[in-house]
Scaffold this active site. Structure first.
Site, mmCIF file in Angstrom:
data_model
loop_
_atom_site.group_PDB
_atom_site.id
_atom_site.type_symbol
_atom_site.label_atom_id
_atom_site.label_comp_id
_atom_site.label_asym_id
_atom_site.label_seq_id
_atom_site.Cartn_x
_atom_site.Cartn_y
_atom_site.Cartn_z
ATOM 1 N N HIS A 47 0.827 -1.204 0.000
ATOM 2 C CA HIS A 47 0.000 0.000 0.000
ATOM 3 C C HIS A 47 0.864 1.258 0.000
ATOM 4 O O HIS A 47 0.580 2.222 -0.719
ATOM 5 C CB HIS A 47 -0.922 -0.027 1.221
ATOM 6 C CG HIS A 47 -1.713 1.225 1.409
ATOM 7 N ND1 HIS A 47 -1.362 2.185 2.343
ATOM 8 C CD2 HIS A 47 -2.816 1.698 0.780
ATOM 9 C CE1 HIS A 47 -2.220 3.177 2.285
ATOM 10 N NE2 HIS A 47 -3.109 2.920 1.344
ATOM 11 N N GLU A 50 2.164 1.809 -3.452
ATOM 12 C CA GLU A 50 1.124 2.382 -4.335
ATOM 13 C C GLU A 50 1.050 3.899 -4.157
ATOM 14 O O GLU A 50 0.892 4.640 -5.127
ATOM 15 C CB GLU A 50 -0.222 1.728 -4.032
ATOM 16 C CG GLU A 50 -1.399 2.300 -4.791
ATOM 17 C CD GLU A 50 -2.620 2.480 -3.922
ATOM 18 O OE1 GLU A 50 -3.169 3.601 -3.893
ATOM 19 O OE2 GLU A 50 -3.024 1.505 -3.264
ATOM 20 N N HIS A 51 1.184 4.369 -2.931
ATOM 21 C CA HIS A 51 1.233 5.812 -2.681
ATOM 22 C C HIS A 51 2.480 6.438 -3.302
ATOM 23 O O HIS A 51 2.422 7.484 -3.941
ATOM 24 C CB HIS A 51 1.248 6.089 -1.175
ATOM 25 C CG HIS A 51 -0.107 6.089 -0.542
ATOM 26 N ND1 HIS A 51 -0.574 7.143 0.206
ATOM 27 C CD2 HIS A 51 -1.103 5.165 -0.534
ATOM 28 C CE1 HIS A 51 -1.789 6.873 0.658
ATOM 29 N NE2 HIS A 51 -2.125 5.664 0.228
ATOM 30 N N GLU A 127 -3.575 7.805 7.862
ATOM 31 C CA GLU A 127 -4.617 6.900 7.348
ATOM 32 C C GLU A 127 -4.849 5.748 8.318
ATOM 33 O O GLU A 127 -5.991 5.339 8.565
ATOM 34 C CB GLU A 127 -4.187 6.376 5.980
ATOM 35 C CG GLU A 127 -5.280 5.662 5.211
ATOM 36 C CD GLU A 127 -4.836 5.263 3.808
ATOM 37 O OE1 GLU A 127 -5.640 4.595 3.116
ATOM 38 O OE2 GLU A 127 -3.710 5.599 3.397
#
Length: 420
Positions: A47, A50-51, A127
């Site tokens: 993840h 991906e950022h 997040e």
């Protein structure tokens, strides 16, 4: 038309799904790897990666990446799951060339700057904190952790502040090369797309990629258990997970129909019994979550803390009742709902591109929707009853309850019913 699948020399597969008369195109580049392939040390790296690729790639800055797509009327996005990572562009019909070039840069040529990584770790940390502060996110994480304790499927896709803190640009770039290996990549386009043009773009942008992808994930084992957390909330949040089948299992469609009848809509058993008849919950839903080799049958409910234990009892009773063959009318309604959702979803070019990529990753081919509908129609009441008995026969359950202390008794009720 049935989408056609091609394979480039380096193993990248290409799916073309032309839709005559459409004025837009959707492109999905999907890697068949995700958070399930992480060890605990690298939890959350997929993840985070991906950022990071959006911070700069192929000579474009973070701002350039989005501006160049939006200047042509398009949109770009990405998503990380347990078993795959997806990069998506939606564009006007002439936007495929640019979309393919930009995604290729993200996947193959990210900048990986030290300063960007430090800032993005802060963003992902926020997040993670947001998810912890959101009850109906946290309760699902707790249930997943109980179901697959000590395994990648039991860890949150976001990782932890500690695990993402370990990432360096060099280590993350090495992880990228393994996660997005060419033999696990599928380039899938639907809408206003020409097959020859798509193949030429795929060869140009993805045909030279090299590297070896991560090996297949270890088989997941449903362990089960209880996770309760007392918290001052207006409502109790309850999740029940039972071990079910994976997407490749012959009972896959039976599981989808079982979830639909149990709590998929306003006519479902749980909605009618728990909400309409007894007033125990405003929100109550059943669903199935499937992976390549395993799956779960899940129930989520939000209720008053004083009603949580009774709600658990009612839910257990409704699931156990499905070991008896269901009526033809109830099953027919569930089949209509499932087929309706399936065909309505195909009216989106992006959904078609994503679905085709997922099918190629799982089965090596795309599936004909009419053939899938036929499989749905072939499910019998006896098959539903047998699958329910199979699920309950495992004598395992994962239960998470988050909310005022009186609600925590619901966990014991569920455990007594399913794993006692």
């Amino acid at each position: 038309m049935t989408p056609r699948v091609h394979t480039l020399g380096n193993g990248v597969r290409v799916v073309c799904d032309p839709l005559p008369g459409w004025q837009t195109v959707a492109l999905s580049v999907v890697a068949g790897r995700g958070a399930r392939f992480e060890d605990e040390h690298r939890s959350g790296w997929s993840h985070l990666l991906e950022h990071m690729v959006f911070k700069g790639a192929g000579g474009r800055s973070a701002r350039d990446i989005v501006e160049v797509i939006e200047a042509e009327g398009g949109h770009i996005n990405a998503a990380t799951g347990y078993e795959r990572t997806s990069f998506q562009v939606r564009a006007l019909k002439d936007g495929l060339d640019l979309g393919s070039a930009v995604i290729a840069d993200l996947v193959q040529r990210p900048a990986m700057d030290d300063g960007d990584l430090a800032r993005e770790k802060q963003v992902v940390g926020q997040e993670i904190a947001e998810a912890a502060d959101t009850p109906d996110d946290l309760v699902f994480e707790l249930a997943q952790a109980a179901a697959f304790e000590g395994q990648p499927l039991g860890r949150p896709i976001l990782g932890t502040p500690r695990s993402i803190g370990r990432a360096t640009p060099e280590a993350l770039n090495a992880w990228r090369a393994a996660l997005y290996g060419p033999e696990t990549l599928v380039v899938s386009a639907a809408g206003a797309v020409d097959e020859d043009a798509l193949l030429a773009l795929a060869e140009r942008d993805f045909g030279a990629g090299v590297g070896s992808a991560l090996p297949e994930a270890a088989t997941a084992v449903f362990r089960g258990g209880v996770r309760t957390r007392a918290k001052r909330l207006e409502q109790a949040n309850v999740v029940l997970l039972l071990p079910a089948v994976g997407v490749r299992d012959p009972d896959y469609f039976a599981l989808r129909l079982l979830a639909e009848m149990l709590g998929g809509g306003m006519a479902s058993r749980l909605f009618q019994e728990a909400r309409e008849k007894r007033g125990l919950a405003y929100a109550i839903d059943a669903y199935s979550e499937t992976y390549a080799d395993t799956g779960v049958l899940g129930v989520f409910a939000g209720c008053d803390a004083a009603d949580a234990a009774e709600l658990a009892q009612v839910t257990a009773g409704e699931i156990q009742a499905l070991t008896a063959p269901v009526g033809e009318a109830e099953l027919a309604r569930a089949k209509a709902q499932l087929k309706g959702a399936m065909f309505m979803g195909r009216e989106s070019a992006l959904a078609r591109a994503e679905q085709a990529a997922g099918q190629v990753l799982l089965f090596g081919r795309t599936l004909d929707p009419e053939a899938v509908a036929t499989e749905v129609d072939a499910v019998t009441p006896g098959q539903i009853a047998a699958l329910t008995a199979r699920i309950l026969g495992a004598r395992k359950a994962a239960v998470a309850v988050l909310g005022p202390r009186p609600a925590l008794a619901a966990a014991d009720r569920f455990q007594a019913a399913f794993a006692g």
